[in-house]
Design a protein around this motif. Sequence first.
Motif, PDB file in Angstrom:
ATOM      1  N   THR A 140      36.706  32.070  39.625  1.00  0.00           N
ATOM      2  CA  THR A 140      37.615  33.285  41.036  1.00  0.00           C
ATOM      3  C   THR A 140      38.581  33.834  41.058  1.00  0.00           C
ATOM      4  O   THR A 140      39.750  33.205  40.362  1.00  0.00           O
ATOM      5  N   THR A 141      38.750  34.573  41.608  1.00  0.00           N
ATOM      6  CA  THR A 141      40.083  35.261  41.205  1.00  0.00           C
ATOM      7  C   THR A 141      39.548  36.297  42.867  1.00  0.00           C
ATOM      8  O   THR A 141      39.257  35.848  43.976  1.00  0.00           O
ATOM      9  N   ALA A 142      41.636  36.064  43.512  1.00  0.00           N
ATOM     10  CA  ALA A 142      41.880  36.365  44.664  1.00  0.00           C
ATOM     11  C   ALA A 142      43.167  36.720  44.606  1.00  0.00           C
ATOM     12  O   ALA A 142      43.889  37.550  43.913  1.00  0.00           O
ATOM     13  N   PRO A 192      42.714  42.842  51.211  1.00  0.00           N
ATOM     14  CA  PRO A 192      42.289  42.050  51.236  1.00  0.00           C
ATOM     15  C   PRO A 192      40.835  41.349  50.090  1.00  0.00           C
ATOM     16  O   PRO A 192      39.764  42.652  50.495  1.00  0.00           O
ATOM     17  N   VAL A 193      41.141  41.126  48.739  1.00  0.00           N
ATOM     18  CA  VAL A 193      39.587  41.003  47.497  1.00  0.00           C
ATOM     19  C   VAL A 193      39.507  40.086  46.653  1.00  0.00           C
ATOM     20  O   VAL A 193      41.208  39.264  46.644  1.00  0.00           O
ATOM     21  N   GLY A 194      38.297  39.525  46.151  1.00  0.00           N
ATOM     22  CA  GLY A 194      38.467  38.436  45.686  1.00  0.00           C
ATOM     23  C   GLY A 194      36.983  38.926  45.361  1.00  0.00           C
ATOM     24  O   GLY A 194      36.325  39.902  44.771  1.00  0.00           O
ATOM     25  N   ALA A 195      36.974  38.154  44.193  1.00  0.00           N
ATOM     26  CA  ALA A 195      35.636  38.167  43.138  1.00  0.00           C
ATOM     27  C   ALA A 195      35.522  37.074  42.242  1.00  0.00           C
ATOM     28  O   ALA A 195      36.260  36.463  42.364  1.00  0.00           O
ATOM     29  N   PHE A 196      33.957  36.800  42.561  1.00  0.00           N
ATOM     30  CA  PHE A 196      33.661  35.294  41.172  1.00  0.00           C
ATOM     31  C   PHE A 196      33.031  36.177  40.439  1.00  0.00           C
ATOM     32  O   PHE A 196      32.178  37.199  40.334  1.00  0.00           O
ATOM     33  N   LEU A 197      33.587  35.565  39.014  1.00  0.00           N
ATOM     34  CA  LEU A 197      32.840  36.167  37.850  1.00  0.00           C
ATOM     35  C   LEU A 197      31.718  35.042  36.754  1.00  0.00           C
ATOM     36  O   LEU A 197      32.333  34.215  37.538  1.00  0.00           O
TER      37      LEU A 197
END
Length: 398
Positions: free
Chosen positions: A251-253, A261-266
Amino acid sequence: MMQSMQEYIEEAEKALLHTYNRYQIVLDKGQGVHLYDLEGKQYLDFCAGIAVFALGYHNERYNDALKAQIDKLIHTSNYYYNAPAIEAAKKLKKVSGMDRVFFTNSGAEAVEGAIKAARKYAYLKDGSYDHEIIALEHSFHGRTFGALSVTGNPKYREAFQPMIGNIRFGRMNDFDSILEQVTDKTCAIIFETVQGEGGIYPAEESFMKQVKALCEEKDILLILDEIQCGMGRTGEMFAWQRYGVKPDIMTTAKALGCGVPVGAFLMTEKVSENSLVSGDHGTTYGGNPLAAAAINIVLDLFEENHIIDNVKEVGDYLGKKLDELAGRYDCIVDRRGAGLMQGLVFDRPVGGIITKALSKGLILINAGTDIIRFVPPLVITKEDVDEMAAILESCLEE
Ligand SMILES: *Cc1c(COP(=O)(O)O)cnc(C)c1O
């Protein structure tokens, strides 16, 4: 009509939920590593909006990229493709070495997605519904129910029981405590590569390697939460890259959008092929053109401005400076961290020191009650560190 800072604060206390204990200033604008309140007072910022504003404030290239995207297209929904999101996914894959990206609007949502992917992966293997996740004590993964359920701080969970269930807790850098929690039902182990809110505890290499080997042996997914420690903060793009222990899901953000406001899971291809499919997960905003434009310019500027080199150099310097302070003051019992993510551990609550520093124009934050946390913009210089250390020392003298 222009109101005074005090008037704004009084109105805030009438209008906003009392969920935050805010410092008594209203911030108005920023430039580089400095913030200014409504009265024009300048602050050297060692918080960066909680490890968010990596590039510093009022970065022209960043602002221009956002303005250009605003004039073009802000939102489309995920019914359609948009070029900025495709670009952002490609860049994120490249710097992380992961294979597939899902964009979210926050860190907590990235953790939610990671948990759903892990449960689906396990469900597809054996068709049962009672899979377990191991998390760590003192961890922090966010405030929504899934993220809260794996957050190892009982105080945050207490009033909101029941949690999502089937979560077990081990301890950072204590592999036996993980082994004790493993069962046939364990589907994932989740932790922060460097614990942030819990007190700046970096994972040790041996711990990382043992957990990874365990995960491979038992087909348990390793989820690393890089929301705070990732995006260059520790001197690697993602903190796990220092150990060469690659997660199955990451996970990142925070610094990923540097304020948008953003995030992501990879995840790896293996997980993506055996977990979430069409209809399983979604978000209205996630990866919209504006959010994606922020990620694109952030990743471009990281590369062009050699941000990570600066973190390595100034991070070492910060560590040395903090060690010197620790050597001179008995009330400081430890210094922990990596790069520009550092903690000074005191033998007493640090709230008073932080408030005093604020009055002297230095923004610091805590991690737990006894730790001062240093998570400045990643563009700070050694001179900024010197200035911070001088102000901090004058607070300690008093
Ligand atoms: C901040 C943080 C989160 C939660 O992110 P939000 O954007 O506040 O939801 C999750 N994990 C870690 C490690 C964090 O530092």
